[in-house]
Design a protein around this motif. Structure first.
Motif, PDB file in Angstrom:
ATOM      1  N   HIS A  55       0.876  -1.180   0.000  1.00  0.00           N
ATOM      2  CA  HIS A  55       0.000   0.000   0.000  1.00  0.00           C
ATOM      3  C   HIS A  55       0.906   1.221   0.000  1.00  0.00           C
ATOM      4  O   HIS A  55       2.041   1.162   0.481  1.00  0.00           O
ATOM      5  N   LEU A  56       0.411   2.323  -0.529  1.00  0.00           N
ATOM      6  CA  LEU A  56       1.136   3.589  -0.489  1.00  0.00           C
ATOM      7  C   LEU A  56       0.205   4.652   0.063  1.00  0.00           C
ATOM      8  O   LEU A  56      -0.823   4.957  -0.543  1.00  0.00           O
ATOM      9  N   SER A  57       0.547   5.185   1.238  1.00  0.00           N
ATOM     10  CA  SER A  57      -0.140   6.359   1.775  1.00  0.00           C
ATOM     11  C   SER A  57       0.666   7.565   1.319  1.00  0.00           C
ATOM     12  O   SER A  57       1.885   7.573   1.441  1.00  0.00           O
ATOM     13  N   GLU A  58       0.010   8.588   0.800  1.00  0.00           N
ATOM     14  CA  GLU A  58       0.743   9.725   0.234  1.00  0.00           C
ATOM     15  C   GLU A  58       0.021  11.051   0.467  1.00  0.00           C
ATOM     16  O   GLU A  58      -0.164  11.826  -0.462  1.00  0.00           O
ATOM     17  N   PRO A  59      -0.343  11.364   1.710  1.00  0.00           N
ATOM     18  CA  PRO A  59      -1.143  12.558   1.954  1.00  0.00           C
ATOM     19  C   PRO A  59      -0.452  13.867   1.602  1.00  0.00           C
ATOM     20  O   PRO A  59      -1.122  14.818   1.193  1.00  0.00           O
ATOM     21  N   GLU A  60       0.872  13.951   1.750  1.00  0.00           N
ATOM     22  CA  GLU A  60       1.574  15.195   1.436  1.00  0.00           C
ATOM     23  C   GLU A  60       2.737  14.945   0.477  1.00  0.00           C
ATOM     24  O   GLU A  60       3.759  15.622   0.529  1.00  0.00           O
ATOM     25  N   ARG A  61       2.540  13.994  -0.409  1.00  0.00           N
ATOM     26  CA  ARG A  61       3.579  13.700  -1.409  1.00  0.00           C
ATOM     27  C   ARG A  61       3.901  14.937  -2.233  1.00  0.00           C
ATOM     28  O   ARG A  61       5.059  15.184  -2.573  1.00  0.00           O
ATOM     29  N   ASP A  62       2.882  15.741  -2.512  1.00  0.00           N
ATOM     30  CA  ASP A  62       3.093  16.955  -3.298  1.00  0.00           C
ATOM     31  C   ASP A  62       3.905  18.007  -2.543  1.00  0.00           C
ATOM     32  O   ASP A  62       4.394  18.960  -3.143  1.00  0.00           O
ATOM     33  N   ARG A  63       4.095  17.830  -1.233  1.00  0.00           N
ATOM     34  CA  ARG A  63       4.876  18.781  -0.436  1.00  0.00           C
ATOM     35  C   ARG A  63       6.325  18.338  -0.248  1.00  0.00           C
ATOM     36  O   ARG A  63       7.109  19.068   0.370  1.00  0.00           O
ATOM     37  N   LEU A  64       6.691  17.165  -0.752  1.00  0.00           N
ATOM     38  CA  LEU A  64       8.084  16.742  -0.684  1.00  0.00           C
ATOM     39  C   LEU A  64       8.886  17.588  -1.672  1.00  0.00           C
ATOM     40  O   LEU A  64       8.525  17.693  -2.854  1.00  0.00           O
ATOM     41  N   ASP A  65       9.959  18.203  -1.194  1.00  0.00           N
ATOM     42  CA  ASP A  65      10.788  19.027  -2.055  1.00  0.00           C
ATOM     43  C   ASP A  65      11.419  18.181  -3.148  1.00  0.00           C
ATOM     44  O   ASP A  65      11.919  17.082  -2.888  1.00  0.00           O
ATOM     45  N   ARG A  66      11.387  18.685  -4.366  1.00  0.00           N
ATOM     46  CA  ARG A  66      11.933  17.975  -5.524  1.00  0.00           C
ATOM     47  C   ARG A  66      13.392  18.333  -5.726  1.00  0.00           C
ATOM     48  O   ARG A  66      13.844  19.416  -5.377  1.00  0.00           O
ATOM     49  N   GLY A  67      14.126  17.397  -6.317  1.00  0.00           N
ATOM     50  CA  GLY A  67      15.511  17.633  -6.667  1.00  0.00           C
ATOM     51  C   GLY A  67      16.440  17.562  -5.466  1.00  0.00           C
ATOM     52  O   GLY A  67      16.099  17.042  -4.413  1.00  0.00           O
ATOM     53  N   ARG A  68      17.645  18.116  -5.657  1.00  0.00           N
ATOM     54  CA  ARG A  68      18.646  18.150  -4.583  1.00  0.00           C
ATOM     55  C   ARG A  68      18.163  19.023  -3.434  1.00  0.00           C
ATOM     56  O   ARG A  68      17.530  20.052  -3.660  1.00  0.00           O
ATOM     57  N   GLN A  69      18.542  18.633  -2.218  1.00  0.00           N
ATOM     58  CA  GLN A  69      18.078  19.379  -1.042  1.00  0.00           C
ATOM     59  C   GLN A  69      19.256  19.887  -0.206  1.00  0.00           C
ATOM     60  O   GLN A  69      19.273  19.786   1.007  1.00  0.00           O
ATOM     61  N   TRP A  70      20.231  20.446  -0.889  1.00  0.00           N
ATOM     62  CA  TRP A  70      21.317  21.151  -0.210  1.00  0.00           C
ATOM     63  C   TRP A  70      21.921  22.147  -1.171  1.00  0.00           C
ATOM     64  O   TRP A  70      21.656  22.135  -2.340  1.00  0.00           O
TER      65      TRP A  70
END
Length: 193
Positions: A178-193
């Motif tokens: 199963h995949l729960s994804e309530p805030e998947r759209d809020r995960l920052d895309r790309g590199r995070q530094w």
């Protein structure tokens, strides 16, 4: 982004149908959990690309408050009540990418933990790992990829979710129940530094 995972290794003769039923009955409970980017309910079965029976949910949190609320709340207490309190691993997010099959339900996942050698320069090794993770997201069937770092162990966590069977990429293979994804759209895309 924060990545988190605990592993519950089960006896060799354990009926993994119990885990399937558990996820079918309870998986939806986190489908609207605040601060949760996504939770992949991962399972691997002994003899099917795995030496062990294991339930190993993996979380990508969009907010640390959500992670803390889960660990200190009734959801995680249910795991503790049923299986004992597992060690919970945690990594700081380094990259996240939606794949070419981002709208598909993932069926398989590949998780690889990579220890950086003591002689490795993190400033060189980590960007190369992030580029590889982002490149995997462009492969056919890729739903999402993530890379995270545990700086206490200098360990990288590579995660990839796939619409069908994963291609030949290194790592432990899991079925996604199963995949729960309530805030998947809020995960920052790309590199995070």
């Amino acid at each position: 982004m924060h990545a988190m995972q605990y592993e519950i290794t089960l006896p060799a003769d354990y009926d993994m149908g119990i885990i399937r039923e558990r996820v079918a009955m309870k998986g939806h409970l986190l489908d609207a959990f605040p601060g949760l980017g996504l939770k992949a309910y991962l399972m691997r079965q002994r003899g099917e690309h795995s030496p062990v029976n294991q339930y190993a949910p993996l979380y990508l949190w969009s907010a640390p408050e959500g992670m803390n609320a889960f660990l200190l709340g009734p959801g995680f207490q249910g795991v503790v009540n049923d299986f004992g309190r597992p060690a919970v691993r945690h990594w700081a997010g380094l990259s996240y990418a939606e794949g070419r099959a981002a709208s598909a339900r993932p069926r398989t996942a590949v998780r690889r933990r990579e220890q950086l050698p003591e002689t490795a320069d993190p400033g060189a090794a980590i960007p190369a790992a992030a580029e590889e993770s982002l490149r995997q997201a462009t492969l056919p069937g890729a739903v999402a990829t993530a890379l995270a770092l545990d700086p206490a162990r200098w360990e990288l966590l590579h995660l990839s979710l796939w619409e069908q069977e994963a291609p030949e990429v290194a790592g432990d293979r899991f079925e996604v129940l199963h995949l729960s994804e309530p805030e998947r759209d809020r995960l920052d895309r790309g590199r995070q530094w």
